[in-house]
Enzyme design. Sequence first.
Site, mmCIF file in Angstrom:
data_model
loop_
_atom_site.group_PDB
_atom_site.id
_atom_site.type_symbol
_atom_site.label_atom_id
_atom_site.label_comp_id
_atom_site.label_asym_id
_atom_site.label_seq_id
_atom_site.Cartn_x
_atom_site.Cartn_y
_atom_site.Cartn_z
ATOM 1 N N HIS A 1 40.036 46.250 42.961
ATOM 2 C CA HIS A 1 39.492 45.987 41.624
ATOM 3 C C HIS A 1 40.581 46.162 40.570
ATOM 4 O O HIS A 1 40.801 45.284 39.726
ATOM 5 C CB HIS A 1 38.326 46.940 41.354
ATOM 6 C CG HIS A 1 37.750 46.816 39.974
ATOM 7 N ND1 HIS A 1 36.618 46.074 39.711
ATOM 8 C CD2 HIS A 1 38.134 47.342 38.790
ATOM 9 C CE1 HIS A 1 36.346 46.143 38.423
ATOM 10 N NE2 HIS A 1 37.256 46.904 37.836
ATOM 11 N N GLU A 2 41.260 47.296 40.625
ATOM 12 C CA GLU A 2 42.302 47.560 39.641
ATOM 13 C C GLU A 2 43.506 46.648 39.845
ATOM 14 O O GLU A 2 44.188 46.283 38.882
ATOM 15 C CB GLU A 2 42.728 49.031 39.709
ATOM 16 C CG GLU A 2 41.618 50.016 39.399
ATOM 17 C CD GLU A 2 40.988 49.799 38.031
ATOM 18 O OE1 GLU A 2 41.700 49.340 37.113
ATOM 19 O OE2 GLU A 2 39.779 50.074 37.884
ATOM 20 N N HIS B 1 43.019 43.553 37.835
ATOM 21 C CA HIS B 1 43.447 43.753 36.439
ATOM 22 C C HIS B 1 44.972 43.714 36.332
ATOM 23 O O HIS B 1 45.532 43.046 35.452
ATOM 24 C CB HIS B 1 42.960 45.110 35.929
ATOM 25 C CG HIS B 1 41.481 45.222 35.754
ATOM 26 N ND1 HIS B 1 40.734 44.288 35.072
ATOM 27 C CD2 HIS B 1 40.611 46.186 36.155
ATOM 28 C CE1 HIS B 1 39.462 44.665 35.069
ATOM 29 N NE2 HIS B 1 39.365 45.802 35.726
#
Length: 377
Positions: free
Chosen positions: A25-26, A29
């Site tokens: 998920h990170e 980003h």
Amino acid sequence: MIQSPGILLYLLAFVLVLGPLVFLHELGHYLAGRWFGVKAEEFSIGFGREVAGITDRRGTRWKFGWLPLGGYVRFAGDMNPASQPSAEWLALPAQERAKTFQAKPLWQRAIIVAAGPITNFMVAILILAGFAFAYGQNVTPAVVGVVEAKSGAAVAGLQPGDRITAMGGRSVDTFFDVAKYTQLRPGEQVRIEVERNGEQHALTARIGERVETDRFGNSYRTGRLGVGPGAAVLKPVGLLEAPLIGLRQTADIVQMTLDGLGQIITGRRPLSELGGPLKIAQVSGERLAMGPVEFVFLIALISINLGFINLLPVPVLDGGHLLFYAVEAVRRRPVEPQVMEWAFRGGLIAILALMLLVTLNDLGAFGVWRSLAGLIG
């Protein structure tokens, strides 16, 4: 006999599920930010004091926090929780400020924020696509093969040979569609549209309730219409078709999540069904004990839920930031810093309250409150 994987397996499975999903998920980003030239100052798996870490040649600190319940990427320019420009940001030299998150156009900031949840959905799509390619797709038609005596289907007048075309206003293509619709709606009355001898008929049935207990002693309340299919039909899936099936199944799971959330909001399902980190650890350990296929499928489910939750329009979550970006796009100017700050605080309070609720639910599911009541009594 009730089987328990043991606390060590629970902890191992929890780390194996949540750790990689938070990292990916990170990473979504991070990669989107890097694509647009934003400097990442920190990439953390977990919160709180750093346990271990390393700084790469770009100046990004990759680290582990002692509380493994999430993670974050801190971009240059993110100098406050609400991601608002500050005096410190304005004081940066122009060359450094150009590499900060806040210096980027609105559409780029929106892509960077959305990249995390999108990555979670992509992980799930790939996993489900892999299952479809490996095991095929169940396309058993929604034709009634058998009707259970005295069931909701029998009382409503369903007959063998009926093709179910819609339930509750939603179209039905396969028997799996029938099963997933009824399982979430025990005790509810539903309108069923069927094709019988070339004619359309509309029936009303009350979905029955059934409590199932798995080998770990967990009880589940599910809906049961009381119909069975004819011969199962399993279709082989090609490599090019598999991602489309994975995408469709991911959308179905999101729909089921929305249905379940709607039932909790409207009171048709109790709040006690909401689970938190302890429940995730329990389910992860049990699925790991059941084998790699069950465990990997659970990873897909949690990845979808992680992406879905992060897209909710709650300040402090990715969806909250995207909501403010949408408002900024309409107004053609950013939301005032004071409004952002108070919204962030409200969102943080809401998230903390939810975490407290689900933790209390988890402890109740593990029998902690009953044990305490027994000690006091």
